[in-house]
Design a protein around this motif. Structure first.
Motif, mmCIF file in Angstrom:
data_model
loop_
_atom_site.group_PDB
_atom_site.id
_atom_site.type_symbol
_atom_site.label_atom_id
_atom_site.label_comp_id
_atom_site.label_asym_id
_atom_site.label_seq_id
_atom_site.Cartn_x
_atom_site.Cartn_y
_atom_site.Cartn_z
ATOM 1 N N TYR A 40 0.854 -1.193 0.000
ATOM 2 C CA TYR A 40 0.000 0.000 0.000
ATOM 3 C C TYR A 40 0.883 1.234 0.000
ATOM 4 O O TYR A 40 1.699 1.434 0.897
ATOM 5 C CB TYR A 40 -0.914 0.004 1.219
ATOM 6 C CG TYR A 40 -1.827 1.205 1.277
ATOM 7 C CD1 TYR A 40 -2.654 1.539 0.205
ATOM 8 C CD2 TYR A 40 -1.868 2.014 2.401
ATOM 9 C CE1 TYR A 40 -3.485 2.642 0.249
ATOM 10 C CE2 TYR A 40 -2.702 3.114 2.464
ATOM 11 C CZ TYR A 40 -3.510 3.427 1.385
ATOM 12 O OH TYR A 40 -4.339 4.516 1.434
ATOM 13 N N LEU A 41 0.723 2.053 -1.038
ATOM 14 C CA LEU A 41 1.433 3.316 -1.164
ATOM 15 C C LEU A 41 0.378 4.413 -1.259
ATOM 16 O O LEU A 41 -0.180 4.655 -2.328
ATOM 17 C CB LEU A 41 2.328 3.330 -2.405
ATOM 18 C CG LEU A 41 3.040 4.649 -2.722
ATOM 19 C CD1 LEU A 41 3.940 5.090 -1.574
ATOM 20 C CD2 LEU A 41 3.833 4.527 -4.015
ATOM 21 N N PRO A 42 0.056 5.075 -0.133
ATOM 22 C CA PRO A 42 -0.962 6.126 -0.194
ATOM 23 C C PRO A 42 -0.467 7.320 -1.001
ATOM 24 O O PRO A 42 0.652 7.790 -0.799
ATOM 25 C CB PRO A 42 -1.195 6.494 1.271
ATOM 26 C CG PRO A 42 -0.035 5.958 2.025
ATOM 27 C CD PRO A 42 0.588 4.877 1.211
ATOM 28 N N MET A 43 -1.291 7.770 -1.937
ATOM 29 C CA MET A 43 -0.936 8.885 -2.816
ATOM 30 C C MET A 43 -1.879 10.049 -2.575
ATOM 31 O O MET A 43 -3.049 9.855 -2.236
ATOM 32 C CB MET A 43 -1.033 8.440 -4.277
ATOM 33 C CG MET A 43 -0.115 7.273 -4.648
ATOM 34 S SD MET A 43 1.626 7.696 -4.616
ATOM 35 C CE MET A 43 1.748 8.706 -6.075
ATOM 36 N N VAL A 44 -1.363 11.264 -2.761
ATOM 37 C CA VAL A 44 -2.161 12.484 -2.637
ATOM 38 C C VAL A 44 -2.036 13.286 -3.927
ATOM 39 O O VAL A 44 -1.053 13.148 -4.663
ATOM 40 C CB VAL A 44 -1.720 13.342 -1.429
ATOM 41 C CG1 VAL A 44 -1.994 12.627 -0.116
ATOM 42 C CG2 VAL A 44 -0.269 13.736 -1.527
ATOM 43 N N PRO A 45 -3.043 14.133 -4.204
ATOM 44 C CA PRO A 45 -2.948 14.975 -5.405
ATOM 45 C C PRO A 45 -1.886 16.053 -5.230
ATOM 46 O O PRO A 45 -1.424 16.296 -4.112
ATOM 47 C CB PRO A 45 -4.354 15.583 -5.519
ATOM 48 C CG PRO A 45 -4.957 15.464 -4.172
ATOM 49 C CD PRO A 45 -4.291 14.303 -3.488
ATOM 50 N N PRO A 46 -1.506 16.702 -6.317
ATOM 51 C CA PRO A 46 -0.531 17.797 -6.202
ATOM 52 C C PRO A 46 -1.067 18.870 -5.259
ATOM 53 O O PRO A 46 -2.275 19.024 -5.113
ATOM 54 C CB PRO A 46 -0.411 18.346 -7.627
ATOM 55 C CG PRO A 46 -1.069 17.363 -8.505
ATOM 56 C CD PRO A 46 -1.970 16.523 -7.682
#
Length: 192
Positions: A40-46
């Protein structure tokens, strides 16, 4: 139960923290998935206000730079393969020597992050003053808003004003650059 018996007791699948090389979170994620690990690699928007540079739109980025999470059963899976995976620098461990094992994190931590996902991206609510204040209070810092800091390096000497902690080891600071105030996110020395 003794400490050694506790470590060897079956635990089932749990989440563990993997540290990657700088900007290699996605490669480490890919390599771990190729080996059959649940990752699991949590990603966020720019960030809001991020600009297009050289014709390239700002990309989604890891929520916690250099960290990703792997769910494994230490008794069933070959977890030592984590160490030789391309992109991985270390696994957060507990114990020493032969008794060292990956240190589990609460599954509730992962569940709370996943609960904030919309279309595969973690949504962090900016502007919610109460939530931001609670987050800032939970992050350890010896600095307070308005404190003066000094950055001294081989090529620069800047006086900065501390604004706020951004995450566990990065802070937003203000400093004068070419006669203008510049707000930057910088890593703070360990022990802040």
């Amino acid at each position: 139960m003794t400490a050694s018996a506790e470590q060897s007791a079956p635990q089932g699948k749990r989440w563990y923290v993997v540290v990657t090389h700088v900007n290699q979170e996605r490669m480490a994620q890919y390599q771990l998935k190729q080996q059959g690990f649940e990752v699991y690699l949590p990603m966020v928007p720019p960030p809001p206000g991020a600009r297009v540079r050289n014709g390239i739109a700002p990309a989604n980025r890891p929520m916690i730079p250099r960290y990703l999470f792997v769910s494994i059963d230490l008794d069933q899976e070959r977890w030592r393969a984590l160490f030789s995976t391309m992109g991985v620098t270390e696994v957060i461990m507990r114990g020493t020597g032969e008794a060292a094992r990956p240190n589990p994190i609460p599954s509730k931590f992962i569940e709370e992050i996943q609960a904030r996902e919309v279309n595969g991206l973690v949504v962090l609510k900016h502007g919610d003053r109460q939530a931001e204040a609670a987050l800032a209070a939970s992050l350890p810092s010896k600095y307070r808003r308005g404190d003066k800091l000094r950055y001294t390096g081989p090529t620069a000497d800047y006086e900065m004003i501390f604004e706020e902690m951004v995450d566990g080891n990065r802070a937003a600071v203000l400093f004068k650059l070419l006669g203008r105030d510049s707000r930057q996110i910088i890593p703070l020395p360990s022990g802040t």
